[in-house]
Design an enzyme around this catalytic site. Structure first.
Site, PDB file in Angstrom:
ATOM      1  N   THR A 172      16.336 -39.999  32.378  1.00  0.00           N
ATOM      2  CA  THR A 172      17.766 -39.806  32.172  1.00  0.00           C
ATOM      3  C   THR A 172      18.151 -40.049  30.724  1.00  0.00           C
ATOM      4  O   THR A 172      17.420 -40.697  29.965  1.00  0.00           O
ATOM      5  CB  THR A 172      18.600 -40.777  33.016  1.00  0.00           C
ATOM      6  OG1 THR A 172      18.452 -42.104  32.488  1.00  0.00           O
ATOM      7  CG2 THR A 172      18.203 -40.738  34.466  1.00  0.00           C
ATOM      8  N   ASP A 173      19.313 -39.564  30.359  1.00  0.00           N
ATOM      9  CA  ASP A 173      19.927 -39.969  29.110  1.00  0.00           C
ATOM     10  C   ASP A 173      20.564 -41.336  29.329  1.00  0.00           C
ATOM     11  O   ASP A 173      20.784 -41.772  30.470  1.00  0.00           O
ATOM     12  CB  ASP A 173      20.974 -38.940  28.672  1.00  0.00           C
ATOM     13  CG  ASP A 173      21.113 -38.862  27.159  1.00  0.00           C
ATOM     14  OD1 ASP A 173      20.784 -39.852  26.480  1.00  0.00           O
ATOM     15  OD2 ASP A 173      21.552 -37.812  26.659  1.00  0.00           O
ATOM     16  N   CYS A 174      20.877 -42.008  28.230  1.00  0.00           N
ATOM     17  CA  CYS A 174      21.409 -43.366  28.311  1.00  0.00           C
ATOM     18  C   CYS A 174      22.788 -43.360  28.971  1.00  0.00           C
ATOM     19  O   CYS A 174      23.705 -42.669  28.516  1.00  0.00           O
ATOM     20  CB  CYS A 174      21.509 -43.960  26.907  1.00  0.00           C
ATOM     21  SG  CYS A 174      21.972 -45.692  26.881  1.00  0.00           S
TER      22      CYS A 174
END
Length: 749
Positions: free
Chosen positions: A272-274
């Protein structure tokens, strides 16, 4: 492995929080040691990242060799103090250079796209991988493969442009350059393709906004670069923050499982992205709480969470309560461990600190950065051959503007702090050219990028009045506040006030309503123009600028985007004719923000004009001037009739009709005259960058077959439909020769 150990492999906390750097020594934190003991962590993000967000500065950060030693300390502790002794996956930001102190800062991807030089970009990717792996970084969160549709979006600078074919070619080069022949090599890192998918098509150009896109367009345009990169062997992929048709990408099983894994055969890791999982419960609101968000994302196909916060808090409990299937947990842990094995981390977990000191920021890499900058700068206007300047005739040059001597403003977002003198600004580049005659290069900042402060106008006008040629260096800034002081507009001197000025008007999370120059920059240029001097405008910026007054009144305009640490030297080379501009636009530049969207490959049916003006851009896709002239002739298509599975060869002669050597970007476009479903008026399907001596002619050939002619047809399947296709070849999307190609059910029938 225990359930806790499996979950631990999926968690990636912030690496810069795992240690303290005190008095030149690395000390691992107690929190990190505790997490290792519990098997509650399997990777680290941004261990070597330095910027205002991390709080890591030149004073507190690590040198290249120290960075390698710090990663070794982390790996050694993880291997020797955990039950299974599994090494960490160290992930780093490397969009245009490793985001660590000392790393070479290359031009941003928008410059790389404008270079149209795939081989040169592959070399850059290899160099970035060398620098990153030399410090122990094993995964990079790049390349960015988003197709830009609204350049008000602050992350436009991180993208290659608006065309999926061009992005796809560069995507393949990134995979080949970064990953090399073996991920286990000391020169290789695993790429993470991002942001999957349609992140560049957000509503209103607002970061992470909803995407309103039909499935056919998604398959044909935004998914194309990702498919090409996956076919090339990309090891990791990152879903985007946005939703498409009501489904956030982080939990979109059709994208993550059906297409990525099922259709394309992707066997790598999905991260995932942050903060993306948090958004499911607080933003998208498709999950009631963090536990549901974490479990749903894992079930949908996510393997690792950047930041690790939601997985760390909720996965174990979700598993214990029967809300998370063991099979999903096993799949994710297996993918993470497989990538670690492919990277050779079990056999070679440690970096070579001595090698890091030699490789990182090397002279060879600096030269590569300079060449990329020179090839990616686009000459937009050159009235009366105002450029190149002749050193012996141009007299005194006044370099004026907020970006004339601000190093951070030419680097773009996702860059580390830089020591004094490391970044070559336009002023520094021109001063180096006239090192024996320093009095011939004058400087005044004039104003800032943002704000209404005009106190620098008097000095700027006084300086311009003394000159024969004025080079106005204006544009934008994606520089975070590094706390290193500002510029006194009245004197041009650098000062430290205690309150650093932040001129940022672009970058992640900095989306704009307008494409005009920020602040009073236009007013400054207009005042300087009244002096009657030759006026050269150099844009340094992260998104297109729409300023009709400048287009009309400047003698010459260079679009440099953010050209990186060697950009000032490259621009000076171009201004004085030591290099010939060969950059071509990969994003259409509008006359006015109200024209958006203006991307070249729109549908034929999208309308003709507005009341106030037409719908055409000021500068079209593929456009760029040179100090020489190129002529196209003798275009042929052979055979002129092929079957749906056949292939034709397109040839054209390209001649350098001027007196200077140069490089032309030969572009191939396809236009389907009639199709069952609507298609763009024209689509880029091939390009070649060609070096030509004065008077030289070369024949360029392209193959046109299934890959160039197919589109998403009935049942969302790829098909080549019989019919007539226009084949267009030329120097831009609007300046082409034309021929026909006929596709029949039976070739030659």
């Amino acid at each position: 492995m225990t359930t806790e150990e499996k979950i631990g492999q999926l968690i990636q906390p912030f690496g810069w929080q795992a240690y303290n750097h005190i008095d030149g020594k690395i000390k691992l934190t107690d929190a990190f040691k505790e997490a290792v003991a519990k098997g509650a962590v399997g990777a680290l993000y941004g261990t070597l990242r330095a910027d205002p967000w991390t709080g890591v500065t030149l004073e507190t950060g690590l040198s290249p060799a120290e960075g390698a030693e710090a990663v070794n300390e982390i790996q050694r502790y993880a291997i020797e103090n955990s039950r299974l002794g599994i090494p960490f996956l160290i992930g780093e930001e490397c969009s245009h250079g490793h985001m660590a102190i000392g790393g070479t800062v290359y031009p941003v991807p928008l410059v790389i796209g404008s270079s149209w030089n795939v081989e040169l970009y592959r070399d850059m990717c290899r160099a970035v991988a060398q620098e990153t792996r030399a410090q122990g970084g094993a995964v990079t969160y790049s390349p960015v493969l988003d197709v830009v549709r609204d350049p008000r979006w602050g992350r436009t600078e991180e993208c290659f442009g608006e065309d999926p074919h061009l992005i796809g070619e560069l995507a393949v080069a990134a995979v080949e350059g970064m990953q090399g022949e073996s991920l286990a090599s000391e020169d290789s890192v695993a790429v993470t393709l991002k942001h999957y998918v349609a992140y560049g098509s957000s509503e209103g150009g607002r970061n992470a906004g909803p995407v309103h896109m039909g499935w056919r367009e998604l398959l044909e345009v935004d998914l194309h670069p990702f498919r090409k990169a996956v076919e090339a062997g990309a090891a990791s992929i990152m879903p985007a923050y946005n939703e498409i048709d009501g489904v956030p990408c982080t939990v979109n099983k059709k994208l993550l499982d059906d297409i990525l894994v099922g259709e394309w055969g992707f066997d790598g890791m999905i991260i995932t992205d942050c903060g993306a999982i948090d958004m499911l419960a607080a933003g998208h609101d498709v999950a009631e709480d963090g536990q549901e968000a974490a479990a749903r994302s894992l079930e949908a196909g996510i393997d690792m969470e950047m930041s690790g916060e939601m997985f760390g808090k909720h996965l174990l409990k979700a598993h214990q309560e029967g809300k998370l299937k063991e099979a999903a947990l096993d799949r994710a842990a297996r993918r993470v461990l497989t990538l670690k094995f492919r990277l050779g981390l079990f056999e070679r977990p440690y970096a070579d600190a001595a090698r890091a000191g030699r490789v990182i920021g090397s002279e060879e890499h600096r030269a590569l950065a300079r060449q990329l900058a020179a090839e990616g700068v686009v000459l937009l206007k050159n009235e009366g051959a105002a450029l190149p300047l002749k050193a012996e005739e141009c007299g005194v040059i006044a370099v004026i503007g907020p970006n004339a001597d601000n190093g951070y403003n030419q680097l773009g977002d996702y860059t580390s702090p830089q020591p004094a003198g490391r970044v070559a600004t336009v002023l520094a580049g021109l001063q180096a050219k006239f090192a024996d005659e320093p009095e011939r290069v004058l400087y005044a900042p004039g104003c800032r990028v943002r704000g209404e402060d005009r106190e620098g106008f008097p000095l700027a006008l006084e300086t311009a009045a003394k000159a024969d040629t004025v080079v106005m260096v204006v544009g934008g800034s994606s520089a975070r506040d590094f706390g290193e002081g500002t510029i006194d507009l009245r004197t041009g001197a650098s000062v430290v006030t205690g309150d650093s000025w932040n001129d940022m008007d672009c970058g992640e999370g900095i989306d704009r309503l307008s494409l005009r120059l920020s602040g009073v920059q236009l007013e400054l240029i207009q005042e300087v123009r009244k002096l009657g001097k030759k006026l050269i405008v150099v844009y340094i910026n992260g998104r297109p600028i729409a300023e009709p007054w400048i287009d009309e009144h400047a003698d010459a305009i260079l679009e440099a985007w953010y050209p990186g640490q060697e950009g000032g030297h490259a621009i000076a080379d171009l201004l004085l004719g030591d290099a010939n501009p060969s950059g071509r636009l990969t994003i259409s530049l509008p006359k006015h923000v109200g024209q958006l969207p203006v991307y070249y490959n729109g549908k034929r049916s999208r309308g003709k004009r507005y009341l106030e003006t037409d719908s055409k851009p000021q500068y079209p896709f593929g456009y760029g001037l040179s100090y020489t002239q190129y002529q196209y002739s003798n275009m042929k298509v052979s055979a002129g009739v092929i079957g749906p599975d056949g292939e034709a060869t397109v040839t054209v002669d390209v001649t350098n009709a001027g007196e200077r050597a140069g490089s032309e970007v030969v572009q191939l476009y396809i236009s389907d005259k009639a199709s069952a479903y609507t298609r763009p008026e024209r689509e880029l399907k091939g390009f070649k960058k060609l070096e030509l001596a004065p008077g030289e002619t070369k024949t360029v050939s392209f193959k046109v077959g299934v890959a160039e002619l197919e589109y998403i047809g009935e049942g969302y399947k790829r098909v080549v439909e019989p019919g007539v296709f226009k084949i267009l070849v030329g120097g831009s999307s609007v300046d082409t020769l034309e021929a026909e190609l006929v596709v029949k059910e039976e070739a030659g029938a």
